[in-house]
Design an enzyme around this catalytic site. Structure first.
Site, PDB file in Angstrom:
ATOM      1  N   GLY A  11       0.756  -1.002   0.002  1.00 22.30           N
ATOM      2  CA  GLY A  11      -0.228   0.064   0.176  1.00 22.30           C
ATOM      3  C   GLY A  11       0.922   1.085   0.028  1.00 22.30           C
ATOM      4  N   LEU A  12       0.982   2.005  -1.030  1.00 22.92           N
ATOM      5  CA  LEU A  12       1.828   3.034  -1.278  1.00 22.92           C
ATOM      6  C   LEU A  12       1.265   4.269  -1.638  1.00 22.92           C
ATOM      7  CD1 LEU A  12       4.860   1.470  -3.320  1.00 22.92           C
ATOM      8  CD2 LEU A  12       4.709   1.997  -0.837  1.00 22.92           C
ATOM      9  N   ARG A  35      -1.243  -2.424  -5.209  1.00 23.10           N
ATOM     10  CA  ARG A  35      -2.084  -3.256  -5.961  1.00 23.10           C
ATOM     11  C   ARG A  35      -1.853  -2.419  -7.529  1.00 23.10           C
ATOM     12  NH1 ARG A  35      -7.882  -4.044  -3.975  1.00 23.10           N
ATOM     13  NH2 ARG A  35      -7.018  -5.538  -2.720  1.00 23.10           N
ATOM     14  N   SER A 130      -0.678   6.904  14.615  1.00 28.39           N
ATOM     15  CA  SER A 130      -1.240   8.175  14.741  1.00 28.39           C
ATOM     16  C   SER A 130      -0.277   9.205  14.353  1.00 28.39           C
ATOM     17  CB  SER A 130      -1.708   8.283  16.058  1.00 28.39           C
ATOM     18  OG  SER A 130      -2.432   9.802  16.149  1.00 28.39           O
ATOM     19  N   GLY A 132      -0.657  11.246  11.195  1.00 25.95           N
ATOM     20  CA  GLY A 132      -0.832  11.722  10.065  1.00 25.95           C
ATOM     21  C   GLY A 132       0.435  11.540   8.963  1.00 25.95           C
ATOM     22  N   LYS A 187      -6.195   3.253  20.129  1.00 24.60           N
ATOM     23  CA  LYS A 187      -6.169   3.990  18.740  1.00 24.60           C
ATOM     24  C   LYS A 187      -7.677   4.895  18.630  1.00 24.60           C
ATOM     25  CE  LYS A 187      -4.606   6.336  15.035  1.00 24.60           C
ATOM     26  NZ  LYS A 187      -5.837   6.638  14.307  1.00 24.60           N
ATOM     27  N   HIS A 190      -8.137   7.213  21.261  1.00 27.80           N
ATOM     28  CA  HIS A 190      -7.323   8.535  20.749  1.00 27.80           C
ATOM     29  C   HIS A 190      -8.031   9.501  19.913  1.00 27.80           C
ATOM     30  CE1 HIS A 190      -4.883  10.456  17.776  1.00 27.80           C
ATOM     31  NE2 HIS A 190      -3.911  10.421  18.730  1.00 27.80           N
ATOM     32  N   ASN A 191      -8.660   8.702  18.898  1.00 29.98           N
ATOM     33  CA  ASN A 191      -9.216   9.694  17.909  1.00 29.98           C
ATOM     34  C   ASN A 191     -10.460  10.396  18.435  1.00 29.98           C
ATOM     35  OD1 ASN A 191      -7.186   8.595  16.126  1.00 29.98           O
ATOM     36  ND2 ASN A 191      -8.736   8.074  14.416  1.00 29.98           N
ATOM     37  N   GLU A 194      -9.307  13.058  20.437  1.00 28.52           N
ATOM     38  CA  GLU A 194      -9.055  14.355  19.314  1.00 28.52           C
ATOM     39  C   GLU A 194     -10.219  15.137  18.924  1.00 28.52           C
ATOM     40  OE1 GLU A 194      -7.896  13.657  14.676  1.00 28.52           O
ATOM     41  OE2 GLU A 194      -6.776  12.538  15.920  1.00 28.52           O
ATOM     42  N   TYR A 195     -11.251  14.179  18.753  1.00 32.76           N
ATOM     43  CA  TYR A 195     -12.469  14.997  18.299  1.00 32.76           C
ATOM     44  C   TYR A 195     -13.030  15.954  19.481  1.00 32.76           C
ATOM     45  CZ  TYR A 195     -14.282  12.370  14.268  1.00 32.76           C
ATOM     46  OH  TYR A 195     -14.447  11.671  12.977  1.00 32.76           O
ATOM     47  N   ARG A 292     -20.023  18.303  14.531  1.00 38.18           N
ATOM     48  CA  ARG A 292     -19.811  18.154  13.051  1.00 38.18           C
ATOM     49  C   ARG A 292     -20.919  17.985  12.300  1.00 38.18           C
ATOM     50  NH1 ARG A 292     -13.887  15.395  12.732  1.00 38.18           N
ATOM     51  NH2 ARG A 292     -12.928  16.274  14.448  1.00 38.18           N
TER      52      ARG A 292
END
Length: 480
Positions: A11-12, A35, A130, A132, A187, A190-191, A194-195, A292
């Site tokens: 996965g690049l 792929r 995490s 980014g 994780k 964590h997110n 973050e929200y 949101r």
């Protein structure tokens, strides 16, 4: 014979590329596959040119290029693509080989995949990553869980590429989390935090802009001061920076040109849904998700703004500097409540899934590399190091004193916002949680009486043991 690779990555896209470059920069030989195989050649001729990579044009070729135990990390879109690659890899791998999912995956999927891959004689890791794109390249926070037997084989690589903290910058923001889906669950929390952090910061901005009429240059100075104190964090830092950026075309501040509708990828919603399943009040992330959702109703809000009455256009008439400090204190106290809720949810999930989570380590993992990284997390680690069974962060001496100190400011900020008609859902729900949690009695006695009245749901009493039901209709006073 060509030298075999230490690590394989499928996965690049940008995250995958950056993670591969990070691994290679730590002295490892990396095999890569995508792929769309043209992407492999582009990568080798571009960012990876002259570096220690092996390009593979098939999954079979990738596996053959790896040393044992083979370690293959999937950096592909969560969902069916992960299962597709697992099915392709299983026949090519041998007992002891390791498949790693580094995407934003729901923890139940990781539980299922761990069990399935282990049934085939292989090992599986589901890891949160995490930070980014920049974190992937320079050092992310990594939260691995799954087959614990796989940890010794990947530990040197994961800890080498992770962010580092501590006085000597030698403590890796990566440690084993626990079995099956534990890493992806942490994780997700964590997110979710973050929200909450982002919504609280936005509300602080909105208060200062609307109640005090602050310009973006003034907001830059405020957030710069806050960043140099106990609110020091990545999110405060980037918020400060945002206020300084001007649109290249108009030279107006860019933030004012951005449409006020926020997107979401779903992890905050997952945390909120799972909190409901566990019966724990993670109200900050839930309110942040709803904020949101409300922001996305832009056209409806514009129509409503022309019809619905309320205070508008008013400004705070007290001391400006004092109010700025009160907003800072309210933000800090609300942030404490947000993290407290996140840890309560992790504790409940750990109990339900029998995960041996180390909560101090979780705080340390988030100290660097990730989006919520903040000096504040050192205090959380200290709290759980002092009491590993701490029931709620609000009960730790430091956080108890911090919220007590902020009381007057916190309440005045919320009252001011209500009086001026400025929406602050996250600030308000944080204080409501705090007041609810510190209340020895709540009005749920009446609620349970209502449930028993209309549905015979029974109730317990404060004065004696047992479960009771009352025929309320027979005993009620007849209305006149």
């Amino acid at each position: 014979m060509a030298q075999l690779a230490d690590f394989g990555l499928i996965g690049l896209a940008v995250m995958g590329e950056n993670l591969a470059l990070n691994v290679e920069s730590r002295g490892y030989r990396v095999a890569v596959f995508n792929r769309t195989v043209e992407k492999v050649d582009q990568f080798l001729q571009g960012a990876a040119k002259g570096r220690n990579f092996i390009g593979a044009h098939s999954v079979e070729e990738l596996v053959k290029s790896l040393s044992r135990p083979r370690k293959v990390m999937l950096m592909v879109k969560a969902g069916g693509a992960v299962d597709d690659f697992i099915e392709q890899l299983i026949p090519l791998l041998e007992p002891g080989d390791i498949i790693i999912d580094g995407g934003n995956t729901h923890y139940t999927e990781t539980q299922r995949r761990t069990s399935y891959v282990e049934s085939k004689g292989l090992l599986f890791i589901g890891t949160g990553v995490s930070g980014g794109e920049e974190g992937a390249l320079r050092g992310p926070s990594i939260m691995p869980g799954g087959s614990e037997k796989a940890w010794p084989a990947v530990k040197p690589i994961f800890q080498a590429i992770s962010a580092k903290v501590g006085p000597n910058h030698d403590i890796p923001c990566c440690e084993w989390i626990g079995p099956d889906g534990a890493g992806h669950y942490v994780k997700m929390v964590h997110n979710g935090i973050e929200y909450g952090d982002m919504q609280l910061i936005c509300e602080a901005y909105w208060l200062l802009k609307n109640a005090l009429g602050m310009s973006n240059d003034e907001l830059y100075e405020v957030f710069d001061r806050w960043y140099r104190g106990e609110l020091e964090s990545y999110l405060i830092e980037i918020t400060r920076d945002i206020f300084s950026v001007r649109d290249e075309g108009t030279q107006d501040h860019l933030v004012d040109k951005i449409l006020d509708t926020a997107g979401a990828k779903g992890t905050g919603k997952w945390m909120s849904q799972l909190a409901l399943d566990l019966g724990v009040p993670s109200t900050l992330v839930t309110e942040a998700v709803y904020a949101r959702c409300l922001s996305a109703m832009k056209n409806a809000r514009v129509r409503a703004s022309e019809k619905l009455a309320g205070p508008s256009g008013g400004t705070y008439r007290g001391d400006r500097a004092e109010f700025v400090e009160q907003v800072r204190q309210a933000l800090y106290a609300s942030k404490i409540c947000s993290y407290a809720q996140g840890y309560v949810q992790m504790q409940a999930a750990a109990a339900e899934n029998r995960w041996p989570l180390n909560y101090g380590n979780c705080a340390l993992l988030w100290r660097g590399g990730c989006i919520i990284r903040a000096v504040f997390l050192e205090r959380i680690k200290e709290a759980f190091d002092a009491d590993p069974q701490l029931e709620n962060l609000l009960l730790a001496p430091y956080f108890q004193q911090a919220t007590e100190k902020a009381q007057t400011a916190w309440r005045n900020v919320i009252k001011t916002a209500v009086d001026l008609g400025i929406p602050i859902p996250a600030f308000a729900t944080a204080l409501a949680y705090y007041d609810g949690y510190r209340s020895a009695r709540l009005p749920a006695n009446l609620l349970q009486a209502q449930r028993d009245y209309f549905g015979a749901h029974t109730y317990q009493r404060t004065d004696r043991e047992g479960v009771y039901h009352t025929e309320w209709l027979k005993l009620r006073r007849e209305p006149k």
